[in-house]
Design an enzyme around this catalytic site. Sequence first.
Site, short mmCIF file in Angstrom:
data_model
loop_
_atom_site.label_atom_id
_atom_site.label_comp_id
_atom_site.label_asym_id
_atom_site.label_seq_id
_atom_site.Cartn_x
_atom_site.Cartn_y
_atom_site.Cartn_z
N LYS A 124 0.78 -1.23 -0.04
CA LYS A 124 0.11 -0.05 -0.18
C LYS A 124 0.88 1.19 -0.25
CE LYS A 124 -4.35 1.12 0.30
NZ LYS A 124 -5.46 0.22 -0.33
N ASP A 164 -7.02 4.24 -4.47
CA ASP A 164 -7.66 4.06 -3.25
C ASP A 164 -8.29 5.38 -2.91
OD1 ASP A 164 -7.70 2.00 -0.92
OD2 ASP A 164 -7.38 3.93 -0.02
P1 NDP Z 1 -12.97 7.67 -2.46
O1 NDP Z 1 -11.65 8.63 -2.47
O2 NDP Z 1 -13.34 7.56 -4.22
O3 NDP Z 1 -14.07 7.76 -1.60
C1 NDP Z 1 -13.93 7.93 -0.27
C2 NDP Z 1 -15.28 8.22 0.29
O4 NDP Z 1 -15.44 8.15 1.77
C3 NDP Z 1 -15.72 9.69 -0.01
O5 NDP Z 1 -16.88 9.81 -0.32
C4 NDP Z 1 -15.14 10.61 1.13
O6 NDP Z 1 -15.79 11.85 1.04
C5 NDP Z 1 -15.75 9.66 2.12
N1 NDP Z 1 -15.07 9.89 3.54
C6 NDP Z 1 -13.94 10.15 3.73
N2 NDP Z 1 -13.75 10.18 5.11
C7 NDP Z 1 -15.03 10.00 5.73
C8 NDP Z 1 -15.54 10.08 7.07
N3 NDP Z 1 -14.74 10.39 7.97
N4 NDP Z 1 -16.95 9.82 6.90
C9 NDP Z 1 -17.65 9.62 5.97
N5 NDP Z 1 -17.45 9.70 4.80
C10 NDP Z 1 -15.94 9.75 4.64
O7 NDP Z 1 -12.37 6.34 -2.28
P2 NDP Z 1 -12.64 4.77 -2.61
O8 NDP Z 1 -14.16 4.92 -2.86
O9 NDP Z 1 -11.67 4.16 -3.53
O10 NDP Z 1 -12.27 4.25 -1.09
C11 NDP Z 1 -13.21 3.95 -0.06
C12 NDP Z 1 -12.82 2.83 0.84
O11 NDP Z 1 -12.89 1.66 0.00
C13 NDP Z 1 -11.63 3.02 1.64
O12 NDP Z 1 -11.49 2.27 2.82
C14 NDP Z 1 -10.45 2.07 0.41
O13 NDP Z 1 -9.55 1.72 1.09
C15 NDP Z 1 -11.39 1.11 0.08
N6 NDP Z 1 -11.20 0.13 -1.06
C16 NDP Z 1 -11.05 0.78 -2.22
C17 NDP Z 1 -10.97 0.05 -3.28
C18 NDP Z 1 -10.72 0.72 -4.72
O14 NDP Z 1 -10.63 -0.05 -5.71
N7 NDP Z 1 -10.68 1.94 -4.97
C19 NDP Z 1 -10.61 -1.41 -3.23
C20 NDP Z 1 -10.75 -1.86 -1.94
C21 NDP Z 1 -10.95 -1.20 -0.99
P3 NDP Z 1 -14.50 12.87 1.04
O15 NDP Z 1 -13.96 12.62 -0.17
O16 NDP Z 1 -15.70 14.16 0.60
O17 NDP Z 1 -13.79 12.92 2.13
O1 2IT Z 2 -7.74 -1.68 -1.01
C1 2IT Z 2 -7.82 -2.21 -2.20
O2 2IT Z 2 -7.75 -3.39 -2.23
C2 2IT Z 2 -7.65 -1.06 -3.23
N1 2IT Z 2 -7.33 0.07 -2.96
C3 2IT Z 2 -7.23 -1.74 -4.55
C4 2IT Z 2 -5.88 -2.15 -4.68
C5 2IT Z 2 -5.29 -2.68 -6.14
O3 2IT Z 2 -4.23 -2.68 -6.31
O4 2IT Z 2 -6.35 -2.46 -7.09
#
Ligand code: NDP
Ligand code: 2IT
Length: 445
Positions: A124, A164
Amino acid sequence: MNLEKIMADLEKKNPGQPEFLQAVKEVLETIEDVVKENPKYEAANIIERIIEPDRVIKFKVQWMDDKGNVQVNRGYRVQFNNAIGPYKGGCRFHPSVTEGGLKFLGFEQIFKNSLTTLPMGGAKGGSDFDPKGKSNAEIMRFCQAFMAELYKYVGPDRDIPAGDIGVGGREIGYMFGMYKKLVGEHHGVFTGKGRGWGGSLIRPEATGFGNVYFAEEMLKTRGESMKGKIVSVSGFGNVSWGSIIKATQLGARVVTISGPDGYVYDPDGISGEKIDYLLELRASNQDIVKPYTYEFPNAQFFEGKRPWEVKVDVALPCAIQNELNAEDAQTLVNNGVMCVSEGANMPCTPEAMEIFLKAKILYGPGKASNAGGVATSGLEQTQNAMKLNWTAEEVEEKLHQIMINIHEACVKHGKDETGFVNYVKGSNVAGFIKVADAMIDQGVI
Ligand code: NDP
Ligand code: 2IT
């Protein structure tokens, strides 16, 4: 395995990194039996070896903002374990990013990637850079400065970063561009690339789609499905968006989204043009979800609150770690929730998890339920290596099958005598065995 001693030593070695300790403790507690039954793991000292990252790369990122001021941020890449494949994991740009936070995420990634059945190690990275309010040019300059250092440590057979929180297609584009300029090669060093230059179809949707497919598999074990279910989602980013699309396609009604400012309740369901509006809201680079209610006045905004107080059948936490605590969990259980599936990494606190397990609801931990994102990254790497592109249908079918397989692995290792499936245990054990065995095969290196 002396869990207390291991944890005490880990705390001494990693002061001020509570999320990393939390993630390690959860895994070790659930693999205790497997370690006891298989002396080879203790003989090779696997536990002590698997909780120590191979390396943490930490660097200065200097860039110039639009006003001509020079800014300094910190960049990181935690390369945790490459026993079953090259290091693989996302990059997070958020002011809350710390070394400990990325160690927690890199550690989780080892087991998640192992569960996908694809050859990917765990890593990461990221920075404490805050993309909020930055211009496009500032984002580009930051990404270029970040890569000016990181390019030395990554490569398609070495370490493959992705997105992420705060890192989506645009940021991957700028980082890839800089890498290509420095290295002089165009290959699959990143996943989540643009569709026209090596990116896989479905990758943007994959984490959310996989999360809902996993929830559907859990529901099936109780003769249920997503059809007709009322669903709460937190966050309004990439994973929330994908989860909402798939839940809606499968006939559920999603009634919440949230941001750091509070949550939105839309009793009519977030579907159709409202899902497209979520993309607009994200692109506006604001950190508030409230504007949704200006656009769709039937929805209500609850300032400073979290969506877990809404009565639902299925809850999908998709925002950030530790966003659902014991009180929230108890409220959900009291309101009759039957399934909680984590789109985010570690969104439920250990106390919340305990409540779900005790209530024997269907609880899917992130390393299983959100593995569809990195799995589709793995599929992107395969397409890059073969120099061909699969159709959206082909990719989605493979993603769906991977989620079914992950669910089966969790059932295999997590089912108890009463028939209850502890998916936390199942996912940790299944993920651990493969990595630990590979480490033994490869010797002490
Ligand atoms: P984004 O940046 O697209 O979205 C994150 C979201 O969470 C935004 O809507 C953000 O709002 C919101 N957020 C942040 N802090 C808070 C809080 N304290 N309370 C409520 N909402 C909050 O990120 P992702 O959607 O990619 O990631 C979201 C989660 O999913 C993370 O935990 C990430 O590690 C996990 N994840 C992501 C993957 C991927 O492929 N992208 C794969 C697997 C897991 P704002 O931007 O306004 O702060
Ligand atoms: O938390 C996760 O699994 C991710 N943010 C995606 C990682 C990736 O390499 O696609």
